[in-house]
Scaffold this motif. Structure first.
Motif, PDB file in Angstrom:
ATOM      1  N   UNK A   5       0.831  -1.207   0.000  1.00  0.00           N
ATOM      2  CA  UNK A   5       0.000   0.000   0.000  1.00  0.00           C
ATOM      3  C   UNK A   5       0.866   1.258   0.000  1.00  0.00           C
ATOM      4  N   UNK A   6       0.368   2.312  -0.608  1.00  0.00           N
ATOM      5  CA  UNK A   6       1.072   3.585  -0.649  1.00  0.00           C
ATOM      6  C   UNK A   6       1.103   4.201   0.745  1.00  0.00           C
ATOM      7  N   UNK A   7       2.183   4.893   1.056  1.00  0.00           N
ATOM      8  CA  UNK A   7       2.300   5.535   2.362  1.00  0.00           C
ATOM      9  C   UNK A   7       1.469   6.806   2.442  1.00  0.00           C
ATOM     10  N   UNK A   8       1.173   7.399   1.299  1.00  0.00           N
ATOM     11  CA  UNK A   8       0.392   8.628   1.276  1.00  0.00           C
ATOM     12  C   UNK A   8      -0.787   8.467   0.330  1.00  0.00           C
ATOM     13  N   UNK A   9      -1.844   9.210   0.609  1.00  0.00           N
ATOM     14  CA  UNK A   9      -3.013   9.196  -0.268  1.00  0.00           C
ATOM     15  C   UNK A   9      -2.791  10.169  -1.422  1.00  0.00           C
ATOM     16  N   UNK A  10      -3.655  10.101  -2.407  1.00  0.00           N
ATOM     17  CA  UNK A  10      -3.544  11.024  -3.542  1.00  0.00           C
ATOM     18  C   UNK A  10      -3.713  12.467  -3.070  1.00  0.00           C
ATOM     19  N   UNK A  11      -4.619  12.710  -2.132  1.00  0.00           N
ATOM     20  CA  UNK A  11      -4.811  14.059  -1.592  1.00  0.00           C
ATOM     21  C   UNK A  11      -3.557  14.552  -0.873  1.00  0.00           C
ATOM     22  N   UNK A  12      -2.931  13.671  -0.102  1.00  0.00           N
ATOM     23  CA  UNK A  12      -1.699  14.048   0.589  1.00  0.00           C
ATOM     24  C   UNK A  12      -0.595  14.375  -0.400  1.00  0.00           C
ATOM     25  N   UNK A  13      -0.475  13.575  -1.471  1.00  0.00           N
ATOM     26  CA  UNK A  13       0.563  13.840  -2.477  1.00  0.00           C
ATOM     27  C   UNK A  13       0.334  15.192  -3.157  1.00  0.00           C
ATOM     28  N   UNK A  14      -0.915  15.508  -3.415  1.00  0.00           N
ATOM     29  CA  UNK A  14      -1.245  16.803  -4.014  1.00  0.00           C
ATOM     30  C   UNK A  14      -0.870  17.943  -3.063  1.00  0.00           C
ATOM     31  N   UNK A  15      -1.191  17.770  -1.784  1.00  0.00           N
ATOM     32  CA  UNK A  15      -0.854  18.780  -0.778  1.00  0.00           C
ATOM     33  C   UNK A  15       0.658  18.920  -0.617  1.00  0.00           C
ATOM     34  N   UNK A  16       1.374  17.798  -0.661  1.00  0.00           N
ATOM     35  CA  UNK A  16       2.839  17.833  -0.559  1.00  0.00           C
ATOM     36  C   UNK A  16       3.422  18.652  -1.709  1.00  0.00           C
ATOM     37  N   UNK A  17       2.960  18.403  -2.933  1.00  0.00           N
ATOM     38  CA  UNK A  17       3.466  19.167  -4.087  1.00  0.00           C
ATOM     39  C   UNK A  17       3.186  20.657  -3.918  1.00  0.00           C
ATOM     40  N   UNK A  18       1.981  20.981  -3.428  1.00  0.00           N
ATOM     41  CA  UNK A  18       1.612  22.382  -3.224  1.00  0.00           C
ATOM     42  C   UNK A  18       2.526  23.037  -2.189  1.00  0.00           C
ATOM     43  N   UNK A  19       2.774  22.331  -1.083  1.00  0.00           N
ATOM     44  CA  UNK A  19       3.629  22.878  -0.028  1.00  0.00           C
ATOM     45  C   UNK A  19       5.078  23.006  -0.488  1.00  0.00           C
ATOM     46  N   UNK A  20       5.534  22.078  -1.338  1.00  0.00           N
ATOM     47  CA  UNK A  20       6.883  22.194  -1.893  1.00  0.00           C
ATOM     48  C   UNK A  20       6.986  23.412  -2.798  1.00  0.00           C
ATOM     49  N   UNK A  21       5.949  23.663  -3.602  1.00  0.00           N
ATOM     50  CA  UNK A  21       5.929  24.829  -4.481  1.00  0.00           C
ATOM     51  C   UNK A  21       5.973  26.127  -3.680  1.00  0.00           C
ATOM     52  N   UNK A  22       5.404  26.108  -2.471  1.00  0.00           N
ATOM     53  CA  UNK A  22       5.418  27.292  -1.613  1.00  0.00           C
ATOM     54  C   UNK A  22       6.761  27.469  -0.906  1.00  0.00           C
ATOM     55  N   UNK A  23       7.672  26.483  -1.035  1.00  0.00           N
ATOM     56  CA  UNK A  23       9.020  26.638  -0.491  1.00  0.00           C
ATOM     57  C   UNK A  23       9.318  25.833   0.756  1.00  0.00           C
ATOM     58  N   UNK A  24       8.402  24.993   1.190  1.00  0.00           N
ATOM     59  CA  UNK A  24       8.652  24.179   2.379  1.00  0.00           C
ATOM     60  C   UNK A  24       9.710  23.118   2.058  1.00  0.00           C
ATOM     61  N   UNK A  25      10.528  22.773   3.028  1.00  0.00           N
ATOM     62  CA  UNK A  25      11.633  21.843   2.786  1.00  0.00           C
ATOM     63  C   UNK A  25      11.153  20.396   2.760  1.00  0.00           C
ATOM     64  N   UNK A  26      11.921  19.578   2.060  1.00  0.00           N
ATOM     65  CA  UNK A  26      11.625  18.149   1.956  1.00  0.00           C
ATOM     66  C   UNK A  26      11.671  17.510   3.340  1.00  0.00           C
ATOM     67  N   UNK A  27      12.671  17.872   4.140  1.00  0.00           N
ATOM     68  CA  UNK A  27      12.813  17.300   5.477  1.00  0.00           C
ATOM     69  C   UNK A  27      11.632  17.649   6.379  1.00  0.00           C
TER      70      UNK A  27
END
Length: 94
Positions: free
Chosen positions: A27-49
């Motif tokens: 099973x995936x560790x993240x849902x599709x909604x979480x992956x979308x939110x992660x991409x959005x937060x990365x675009x806003x400049x939040x760090x990977x860590x």
């Protein structure tokens, strides 16, 4: 000969399970909604860590989400879907 029978039975079992609509693989560790939110937060400049800590996953999982790399859950081999190739992943395609 014995190995051939084993492989044949395994393939038949996997085909039957797929036909019954069962989901195979890890099973995936993240849902599709979480992956979308992660991409959005990365675009806003939040760090990977920081995102890895927030979602309780590894930095590699966040990086794979950023690069749109997904593993196919219904296969046992390491096949990747690359929506955009990077210099590092282009070598896999050759």
């Amino acid at each position: 000969m014995e190995r051939d029978l084993l492989v044949e039975r395994t393939q038949a079992g996997l085909a039957r399970a797929k036909a019954e609509g069962k989901t195979l693989g890890r099973p995936s560790k993240t849902t599709q909604d979480q992956r979308s939110e992660i991409r959005h937060r990365l675009d806003k400049g939040e760090s990977v860590s920081a995102l890895a800590r927030a979602y309780g996953v590894s930095r590699a999982t966040i990086s794979a989400t950023r690069n749109n790399i997904q593993t196919f859950p219904n296969t046992s081999s390491d096949i990747f879907l690359l929506s955009k190739a990077t210099p590092r992943t282009e070598s896999w395609l050759k």
